[in-house]
Design a protein around this motif. Structure first.
Motif, PDB file in Angstrom:
ATOM      1  N   UNK A  26      99.467  56.547  21.465  1.00 48.13           N
ATOM      2  CA  UNK A  26      98.062  56.501  21.821  1.00 48.13           C
ATOM      3  C   UNK A  26      97.281  55.923  20.652  1.00 48.13           C
ATOM      4  N   UNK A  27      96.544  54.875  20.892  1.00 57.25           N
ATOM      5  CA  UNK A  27      95.749  54.252  19.844  1.00 57.25           C
ATOM      6  C   UNK A  27      94.289  54.606  20.084  1.00 57.25           C
ATOM      7  N   UNK A  28      93.687  55.283  19.140  1.00 59.14           N
ATOM      8  CA  UNK A  28      92.308  55.733  19.286  1.00 59.14           C
ATOM      9  C   UNK A  28      91.414  55.011  18.291  1.00 59.14           C
ATOM     10  N   UNK A  33     104.128  69.609  16.993  1.00 61.03           N
ATOM     11  CA  UNK A  33     105.378  68.951  16.618  1.00 61.03           C
ATOM     12  C   UNK A  33     105.327  67.503  17.096  1.00 61.03           C
ATOM     13  N   UNK A  34     104.476  66.704  16.477  1.00 58.17           N
ATOM     14  CA  UNK A  34     104.328  65.300  16.834  1.00 58.17           C
ATOM     15  C   UNK A  34     104.162  64.481  15.559  1.00 58.17           C
ATOM     16  N   UNK A  35     104.315  63.178  15.703  1.00 54.67           N
ATOM     17  CA  UNK A  35     104.020  62.255  14.617  1.00 54.67           C
ATOM     18  C   UNK A  35     102.597  61.751  14.784  1.00 54.67           C
ATOM     19  N   UNK A  36     101.828  61.739  13.712  1.00 50.31           N
ATOM     20  CA  UNK A  36     100.450  61.261  13.773  1.00 50.31           C
ATOM     21  C   UNK A  36     100.218  60.311  12.597  1.00 50.31           C
ATOM     22  N   UNK A  37     100.156  59.030  12.908  1.00 55.46           N
ATOM     23  CA  UNK A  37      99.920  58.012  11.898  1.00 55.46           C
ATOM     24  C   UNK A  37      98.464  57.579  11.922  1.00 55.46           C
ATOM     25  N   UNK A  38      98.007  56.947  10.861  1.00 52.58           N
ATOM     26  CA  UNK A  38      96.649  56.423  10.832  1.00 52.58           C
ATOM     27  C   UNK A  38      96.675  55.059  10.178  1.00 52.58           C
ATOM     28  N   UNK A  39      95.832  54.168  10.672  1.00 52.27           N
ATOM     29  CA  UNK A  39      95.841  52.797  10.181  1.00 52.27           C
ATOM     30  C   UNK A  39      94.439  52.220  10.288  1.00 52.27           C
ATOM     31  N   UNK A  48      93.797  42.459  14.531  1.00 51.87           N
ATOM     32  CA  UNK A  48      93.719  43.916  14.588  1.00 51.87           C
ATOM     33  C   UNK A  48      94.543  44.516  15.715  1.00 51.87           C
ATOM     34  N   UNK A  49      94.263  44.164  16.979  1.00 49.31           N
ATOM     35  CA  UNK A  49      95.074  44.684  18.083  1.00 49.31           C
ATOM     36  C   UNK A  49      96.551  44.345  17.940  1.00 49.31           C
ATOM     37  N   UNK A  59      98.258  44.026  15.189  1.00 48.73           N
ATOM     38  CA  UNK A  59      98.846  44.917  14.193  1.00 48.73           C
ATOM     39  C   UNK A  59      99.070  46.314  14.765  1.00 48.73           C
ATOM     40  N   UNK A  60      98.118  46.796  15.557  1.00 48.02           N
ATOM     41  CA  UNK A  60      98.285  48.109  16.189  1.00 48.02           C
ATOM     42  C   UNK A  60      99.476  48.113  17.132  1.00 48.02           C
ATOM     43  N   UNK A  61      99.590  47.079  17.955  1.00 42.18           N
ATOM     44  CA  UNK A  61     100.705  47.013  18.902  1.00 42.18           C
ATOM     45  C   UNK A  61     102.040  46.928  18.173  1.00 42.18           C
ATOM     46  N   UNK A  62     102.101  46.120  17.117  1.00 31.58           N
ATOM     47  CA  UNK A  62     103.342  45.991  16.353  1.00 31.58           C
ATOM     48  C   UNK A  62     103.720  47.317  15.683  1.00 31.58           C
ATOM     49  N   UNK A  63     102.706  48.031  15.177  1.00 31.90           N
ATOM     50  CA  UNK A  63     102.971  49.314  14.533  1.00 31.90           C
ATOM     51  C   UNK A  63     103.544  50.307  15.530  1.00 31.90           C
TER      52      UNK A  63
END
Length: 269
Positions: free
Chosen positions: A13-15, A62-68, A77-78, A80-84
């Motif tokens: 999920x990208x917020x 119990x989840x992974x939460x990344x930030x960018x 921008x989009x 990079x988000x999709x690739x990540x």
């Protein structure tokens, strides 16, 4: 009773601007449902809030939460988000044993092995004393087929099957205890599965007697993919029906078994 988690079935999920109240609330809600997240922020002033939110989410769930930090107002921008999301989550869908970290191992065994054990302990005071109770654990053919990338997941399901046999003896005067071992099932995970992963199932699917696709009975998508996939996945109701059978009075003489729920993909004596 059942306890099941799909190995690395992570929803990305990208917020945008998660540090705002609405974004933070959405992130917390989705994390509580098991979704791992990529939190996107734009301005430098949101960095510390986003970092704090990510730490809170990983501590509470119990989840992974990344930030960018990216600006989605520019094409890079989009992308990079999709690739990540692809590199972090899709690449983990079938992790080899050398890629597993201790935290991954502990997380999966805690949910798939410790979770059912704690659930049985909690239910024990309420089980009947006339053998009429029913426990059905949700295992997987991954416990026996040796799928690449599932050394930890398959191990958790093998452990659950071992506990099933032990509980069948220990709880014999209270209930029957069995497990089922589905193969691929047409769930939301199947819908998200990349086509190359579906094609990788062909050696197993193609020799499953009940996986043969039926023109006019199975939908067009499944029919069109039959050659590439080798057959069809189970429909959820087909697996649920086997659980219902094991929960009925007719199954009172069946305990300690791993019952086929995979269309014949796995045949065991």
């Amino acid at each position: 009773m059942s306890c099941h988690i799909l190995s690395y079935a992570i929803i990305s999920i990208i917020l945008t601007n998660p540090a705002t109240r609405i974004g933070a609330a959405i992130a917390q809600n989705l994390a509580s449902k098991g979704a791992s997240l990529i939190l996107n922020y734009t301005s430098d002033s949101s960095a510390s809030q986003t970092f704090t939110l990510a730490q809170e989410i990983e501590t509470q769930h119990v989840v992974t939460c990344l930030y960018i930090q990216v600006d989605i107002g520019f094409p890079t921008g989009p992308a990079l988000l999709a690739d990540t999301a692809r590199n972090v989550f899709l690449s983990k869908s079938m992790p080899r044993f050398q890629d597993f970290e201790i935290k991954d191992f502990e997380w999966m065994y805690r949910i798939n092995v410790l979770g059912p054990l704690l659930l049985i302990q909690a239910a024990l005071p309420y089980l009947p004393n006339d053998r009429s109770g029913r426990i059905v654990n949700l295992s997987s053919i991954s416990s026996s087929e040796g799928f690449v990338g599932q050394s930890v997941y398959g191990g958790t399901k093998a452990a659950l099957e071992a506990m099933t046999r032990t509980w069948a003896r220990e709880l014999a005067e209270r209930c029957t205890v069995n497990a089922i071992n589905p193969g691929p099932v047409r769930t939301d995970m199947w819908a998200r599965m990349p086509m190359e992963h579906r094609g990788g199932l062909k050696p197993w699917t193609s020799h499953s007697p009940l996986a043969a696709v039926r023109e006019g009975l199975d939908d067009e998508e499944i029919f069109n993919q039959k050659e590439f996939v080798g057959g069809r996945p189970a429909y959820p109701g087909e697996v649920a029906g086997i659980v219902g059978m094991l929960c009925s009075d007719d199954a009172s003489w069946c305990t300690g078994q791993v019952v086929c729920a995979n269309g014949g993909m796995r045949m065991a004596i």
